[in-house]
Design an enzyme around this catalytic site. Structure first.
Site, short mmCIF file in Angstrom:
data_model
loop_
_atom_site.label_atom_id
_atom_site.label_comp_id
_atom_site.label_asym_id
_atom_site.label_seq_id
_atom_site.Cartn_x
_atom_site.Cartn_y
_atom_site.Cartn_z
N ASP A 101 0.85 -1.19 0.00
CA ASP A 101 0.00 0.00 0.00
C ASP A 101 0.88 1.24 0.00
O ASP A 101 1.76 1.38 0.86
CB ASP A 101 -0.90 -0.01 1.24
N ASP A 103 0.53 5.29 0.13
CA ASP A 103 -0.32 6.45 0.36
C ASP A 103 0.43 7.71 -0.05
O ASP A 103 1.44 8.06 0.56
CB ASP A 103 -0.72 6.55 1.84
N CYS A 116 -16.23 24.67 10.72
CA CYS A 116 -17.60 24.40 11.16
C CYS A 116 -18.51 24.45 9.94
O CYS A 116 -18.52 25.44 9.21
CB CYS A 116 -18.04 25.44 12.19
N CYS A 119 -21.30 27.64 10.57
CA CYS A 119 -20.88 29.05 10.45
C CYS A 119 -19.79 29.25 9.40
O CYS A 119 -19.53 30.38 8.98
CB CYS A 119 -20.43 29.59 11.79
N CYS A 128 -17.35 22.90 17.23
CA CYS A 128 -17.52 24.35 17.17
C CYS A 128 -18.33 24.78 18.39
O CYS A 128 -19.50 24.39 18.54
CB CYS A 128 -18.24 24.75 15.88
N ASP A 131 -21.66 26.93 17.53
CA ASP A 131 -22.85 26.26 17.01
C ASP A 131 -23.09 24.89 17.62
O ASP A 131 -24.07 24.22 17.27
CB ASP A 131 -22.73 26.14 15.48
N ASP A 235 3.15 1.28 3.41
CA ASP A 235 2.57 1.02 4.73
C ASP A 235 2.95 -0.42 5.08
O ASP A 235 2.33 -1.37 4.62
CB ASP A 235 1.06 1.20 4.69
#
EC number: 2.7.7.-
Length: 330
Positions: A101, A103, A116, A119, A128, A131, A235
């Protein structure tokens, strides 16, 4: 300005795109699929459904489309006498394919933004406070970074072919890198974790001495070292694990909507929207204002302003957390 519905994972519209794909998808399945464990992560779930067994592609398709639509879909690198057994010992291991693998995001420093979705403000924490909602993270995957992963993959294939005499198959992972698989039978399949670790360390260049003054055209590590190749970044745990799950070729990656695709010729690979099976256009509602590279193109988004974009791009952006696909436009 558009209305935000707090996209929590995936919407029914995204599910319909995936279901329509799997209705006709030609999944690349092993000839001995009845000996493999199948697994999937369903939409709306953080856990996997495991210990599944199928004897035909038709049986698998029926399960995926009508019973358990996958966000991510896998089969085992291992062959088992009883792949559906829930206890790993009861499965009775018969051998495994050899996996690697790569990456691309481990090779580059990528731009990462946490924000967020309500917002639109940049936020450091996972929630957040204003909110009272969980924040989202977007990581920009660039064509340049994918190219670096492709170069590592090319070096890995050379080592497997020239030094081990193997016939590796290369797949784009559907997201941020490449999977390299060797179909193993006989002694190759029965390699244990320690033996696979030795192979992993060899391709990583661990313990390989330098060869100053050698020719760049010399075979093996002499030539590689003198071409500046000191090892392949993989990996290691993927190679060591004899019971690893593999993404099924031609399935969809749930973090991008792109196809896990065979790459028969590395020189022909391009990181662009042709990796997506989705056609037409979508109406996309961005969570934030941003200019970002998406599948080789620069896209400009303005928070709360719906934009008509290709479905391949819209679905990718949705699954990468940048906003919501609101409608499909033919």
């Amino acid at each position: 300005m558009g209305t935000f519905t707090l996209h929590q994972g995936q919407t029914n519209l995204i599910k319909s795109f995936f279901r329509n794909y799997y209705l006709n998808a030609e999944l690349e399945l092993p000839k001995d699929m009845e000996l493999r464990e199948f697994a999937l992560q369903p939409f709306g779930s953080d856990t996997y459904v495991r210990h599944l067994s199928f004897s035909s592609s038709e049986e698998l398709r029926d399960y995926l489309v009508n019973r358990n639509l996958p966000l991510h879909l896998f089969y085992s690198s291992a062959r088992y006498q009883l792949p559906s057994a829930r206890n790993m010992e009861e499965k009775a291991w018969m051998g495994s394919d050899l996996l690697f693998d790569i990456d691309a995001d481990h090779l580059c420093k990528l731009r990462s933004i946490r924000f967020c979705p309500v917002c639109g403000n940049a936020v450091v924490s996972e929630k957040c406070e204003r909110d009272n909602v969980e924040t989202l993270e977007y990581v920009e995957m660039t064509s340049e970074c994918i190219k670096r992963g492709l170069e590592q993959t090319r070096n890995l294939v050379e080592i497997l072919e020239d030094d081990f005499g193997l016939k590796p198959k290369v797949y784009f992972s559907g997201n941020r890198g490449f999977h390299v698989q060797v179909d193993c039978y006989g002694n190759c399949a029965l390699l244990d974790s320690d033996e696979r670790k030795e192979i992993a360390e060899y391709v990583m260049g661990i313990g390989v001495p330098g060869y100053p003054g050698g020719s760049e055209n010399a075979p093996g590590w002499v030539g590689r070292k003198n071409r500046g190749i000191n090892g392949v970044t993989i990996d290691e745990q993927v190679t060591i694990d004899v019971k690893r799950l593999i993404r099924i070729p031609n399935s969809l990656h749930g973090k991008s909507g792109l196809i896990v695709k065979r790459v028969p010729n590395l020189d022909d690979f391009e990181f662009n929207e042709t990796l997506s099976p989705f056609t037409g256009y979508t109406i996309f509602l961005p969570y934030i204002t941003i200019e970002t590279e998406v599948l080789g193109s620069i896209i400009k988004l303005n928070r709360g302003i719906p934009i008509k974009i290709k479905s391949s791009i819209g679905i990718y952006l949705h699954l990468r957390n940048l906003g919501e696909v609101k409608a499909y436009v033919r």
